[in-house]
Design a protein around this motif. Sequence first.
Motif, PDB file in Angstrom:
ATOM      1  N   MET A 148       0.832  -1.198   0.000  1.00 46.31           N
ATOM      2  CA  MET A 148       0.000   0.000   0.000  1.00 46.31           C
ATOM      3  C   MET A 148       0.868   1.249   0.000  1.00 46.31           C
ATOM      4  O   MET A 148       0.595   2.211  -0.720  1.00 46.31           O
ATOM      5  N   VAL A 162      -7.143   2.966  -4.613  1.00 51.48           N
ATOM      6  CA  VAL A 162      -7.278   1.515  -4.497  1.00 51.48           C
ATOM      7  C   VAL A 162      -7.231   0.829  -5.857  1.00 51.48           C
ATOM      8  O   VAL A 162      -7.644  -0.313  -6.007  1.00 51.48           O
ATOM      9  N   TRP A 178      -8.430  -4.150 -10.686  1.00 51.53           N
ATOM     10  CA  TRP A 178      -8.967  -5.197  -9.816  1.00 51.53           C
ATOM     11  C   TRP A 178      -9.043  -6.568 -10.487  1.00 51.53           C
ATOM     12  O   TRP A 178      -9.025  -7.578  -9.824  1.00 51.53           O
ATOM     13  N   ILE A 216      -3.066  -4.908  -4.257  1.00 44.95           N
ATOM     14  CA  ILE A 216      -4.121  -4.752  -5.279  1.00 44.95           C
ATOM     15  C   ILE A 216      -5.121  -5.894  -5.194  1.00 44.95           C
ATOM     16  O   ILE A 216      -6.323  -5.699  -5.344  1.00 44.95           O
ATOM     17  N   GLN A 218      -6.188  -7.323  -2.707  1.00 44.98           N
ATOM     18  CA  GLN A 218      -7.145  -7.157  -1.603  1.00 44.98           C
ATOM     19  C   GLN A 218      -8.289  -6.228  -1.974  1.00 44.98           C
ATOM     20  O   GLN A 218      -9.279  -6.148  -1.266  1.00 44.98           O
ATOM     21  N   GLN A 219      -8.129  -5.471  -3.070  1.00 43.86           N
ATOM     22  CA  GLN A 219      -9.116  -4.440  -3.389  1.00 43.86           C
ATOM     23  C   GLN A 219     -10.217  -4.985  -4.281  1.00 43.86           C
ATOM     24  O   GLN A 219     -10.066  -6.016  -4.921  1.00 43.86           O
ATOM     25  N   GLY A 220     -11.301  -4.230  -4.303  1.00 54.34           N
ATOM     26  CA  GLY A 220     -12.363  -4.529  -5.247  1.00 54.34           C
ATOM     27  C   GLY A 220     -13.329  -5.604  -4.814  1.00 54.34           C
ATOM     28  O   GLY A 220     -14.317  -5.852  -5.469  1.00 54.34           O
ATOM     29  N   GLN A 223     -16.188  -4.821   0.840  1.00 56.25           N
ATOM     30  CA  GLN A 223     -15.535  -3.772   1.609  1.00 56.25           C
ATOM     31  C   GLN A 223     -16.263  -3.548   2.922  1.00 56.25           C
ATOM     32  O   GLN A 223     -17.480  -3.710   2.973  1.00 56.25           O
ATOM     33  N   ASP A 228     -19.305  -0.062  -2.310  1.00 58.98           N
ATOM     34  CA  ASP A 228     -18.198   0.902  -2.417  1.00 58.98           C
ATOM     35  C   ASP A 228     -18.481   2.013  -3.417  1.00 58.98           C
ATOM     36  O   ASP A 228     -17.664   2.913  -3.579  1.00 58.98           O
ATOM     37  N   ALA A 231     -15.745   2.977  -5.593  1.00 54.44           N
ATOM     38  CA  ALA A 231     -14.490   3.401  -4.951  1.00 54.44           C
ATOM     39  C   ALA A 231     -13.902   4.622  -5.646  1.00 54.44           C
ATOM     40  O   ALA A 231     -12.705   4.717  -5.850  1.00 54.44           O
TER      41      ALA A 231
ATOM     42  N   ASN B 290      -8.572   3.237   2.791  1.00 54.52           N
ATOM     43  CA  ASN B 290      -8.096   3.130   1.410  1.00 54.52           C
ATOM     44  C   ASN B 290      -7.103   4.227   1.072  1.00 54.52           C
ATOM     45  O   ASN B 290      -6.205   4.030   0.268  1.00 54.52           O
TER      46      ASN B 290
END
Lengths: 261, 563
Positions: A148, A162, A178, A216, A218-220, A223, A228, A231, B290
Amino acid sequence: MKSLAVRRHDRRAPIVLLALALVATGGLYAVLAAPSRADAAPLPGQADTTTGQKLFEANCATCHGMGAVGTAIAPSLVGVGAAAVDFQVGTGRMPMTVSGPQAQAKPVQFTQTQISQLAAYVASLGPGPQIPTADMVDPSKGDPATGMAVFRTNCAMCHNAVGAGGSLTEGKFAPNLWHTTPTHIYEAMLTGPQSMPVFNDANITPQEKRDVIAFIKQQGGTQPGGLDLGALGPVSEGLWAWVVGLGLLIGAAVWIGAKSS
Amino acid sequence: MSTTNPTAPTGKAAAATADWLDQRTGVGVAVKGLARKLFPEHWSFMLGEIALYSFITLLISGTFLTMFFVPSADEVTYTGPWTALQGTTMSAAFASTLKLSFEVRGGLLMRQVHHWAALIFLAAIVTHMMRVFFTGAFRKPREINWVIGFVLLTLGLAAGFSGYSLPDDVLSGNGLRITDGLIRGIPIIGTYLSYFVFGGQFPGTAIIPRLFTVHVLLVPGLILALVGLHLALVFLQKHTQFPGSGRTNGNVVGYPLFPVYTAKAGGFFFVVFGVIALMAATMQINPVWNYGPYDPAPVSAGAQPDWYMLFLEGALRLMPGQAEVVFGSYTVPFNVLIPGLVVPLLLLGPLAVYPFVEAYATGDKREHHLLDRPRNAPFRTAYGMSILAEFFVLVLAGSNDLIATHFHLSLNDITWTLRFAFFIVPGIVFVLTRRVCLALQRKDREVVLHGHESGRIVRFASGEYVEVHTPLDEHERWIRVQHEPVRPIRIAPAEDSRGVRRPHYRSDVRRQRLSRLFFETRVEPVTPAEYAAAQEHRAIATGPGDAGHEQIVAGTGDHASRS
């Protein structure tokens, strides 16, 4: 002489000539193509390169030129390495269907075998970045916290905090990350496709690259805190506050106001 | 049959309690007055209530948040459950926000309630302001209350901005950095002012505790006091009402506060709270985890403020960078000053003083308790719409990167289009709105004079065809003819009959010019004479014994003398 001249003007002459030409071409093709079909499976690398070269000449050389030396409309691919080919062809960006601000990802045009054959051919033209191994891109071996931090200082300004994607100049854009595979993320960092800068191993070490992939990946997904909204930050939140929030509340006000009268 | 009437004992107890309280405080008089207070009924009168109730929601959820939030820039290392930040150095403020989100029970819900309520609070204020503006509810005697409302809007912006920056994440830090840039852009004192605000070099450690005090004490205290004043004035001056039969400038037609509005307003509070809670429970807002802890180096794509500050962001994005001017060794950044200070002043300033400008243009000193229909004030409606259009252009400019990615457009093209739109769109919107207003007024005249088109075609014995028009009933007609035409003011001549020059003539000319700008183009409502003439014409055209004719005659009476 005269009799010869008369026969030369026979109206069947063109058909005969065409038939002769076809026979000659077919015969020549049979003679020349036969040897390559005969030794179809020599050393694997050599064959990959040879098949790759054929694929290249059929699909890529129109723009990149014979021998991948580049033309006025497309760059030379000598020295871009296997990683660049695997990324560009493996995400469907190449071959391009239309020219535009940047190559768009689309359904992949080749099988994985063909892609590695193309990659082997381009890699044979000059030394360049290699396709990473499965271990090098394994998200479970990366540290998302370091990832991160690296992402925030190097990637977030274009790809969003993100990796949801963002806009660049003149219709170019940094895509959402993602659904990009770990290998392709790694290759993109290594080769810098489109407007993206190259992040070589001195800039972001292989370990840090794996950390970024871990972050990356972990994202999408699901949440904390609900949907989201893409995002995308405060703009989409504001839109939802007006449309959903104020929309519902004004609806309720109309309902309450209308009840009595 | 056993008669156990459950209400009697309760009623008696309630009466006894009320009597006990009344004998000691004399509250009965106040309750009697309050309970009988009448309020008119219309859904748009509840927009201000949405703002009030979302503010109460903000106070409740904000109190919860202060129990856990640590307003400090002290450095700590994160060890909580969010893996993507473990081991990261951050401020105590950011760490406590993470703790609120992931470890405090109900903390994330409360944070989201607070943030959604803030967005809705400001959206409701803006909508309420639109209602007041377009219906002319700010006219005498309510000019002061309009100004109070305007101050409440700016305080709402201040509350939103100070709260937005508290978690000390990258996104809000970017916002603070822009603010710092704006402050530094002010000529001569800018740099000193920036050091004064941030307690030294940006970002420093002083700003978080300072913003905290502003956010939880100063601004909410002022808002609370002004909301009290705002409501007290509504109470004293009585609520305005829409025109309609039986409603005059001197009465209020509506329902009493008790029981109708205590039930409606009380119920509406729960609706507002419920909608906010629903949003907070299902939709993520401001996921600071985030963005990560603030660090001046990174800026992420899509770095934008909350919607109510987006017009400023848009102005900054539209402004060409070449406007920076260097005088000797001093830099004056007009590229920051114009979008950051001049544009908001030009957009918001006239709104603050609009009631006074309009009163000056009309020369009207009377009280107005009946609202205008927006079409009957074409200049005002058109001006309000053009300001809204300008805000919309700036909001789009503030979101230009998202428009570019979502509609596959070139960012540069969007920016250039909006640069032109900034100057062109308000004018177009003004002209169009005014024309629509005038057209609607003409339609009103048409309908009053000739009735609604019924689609029924009648053929006379002579062979002539006419369409039958359904006459309006007297309530419909009254709404369309009740308003007074506002004409440009007339001024006395420059010299009196003896040729002596009149003082103040030139200021009167200026005033007349403004008045003409406002009211020269207008459509006047149907006068009783015009109406009578139309009736006459109709009576001749359709001949005696026609049913429609009878209905019209029945409807004239009381309104003819009014307009």
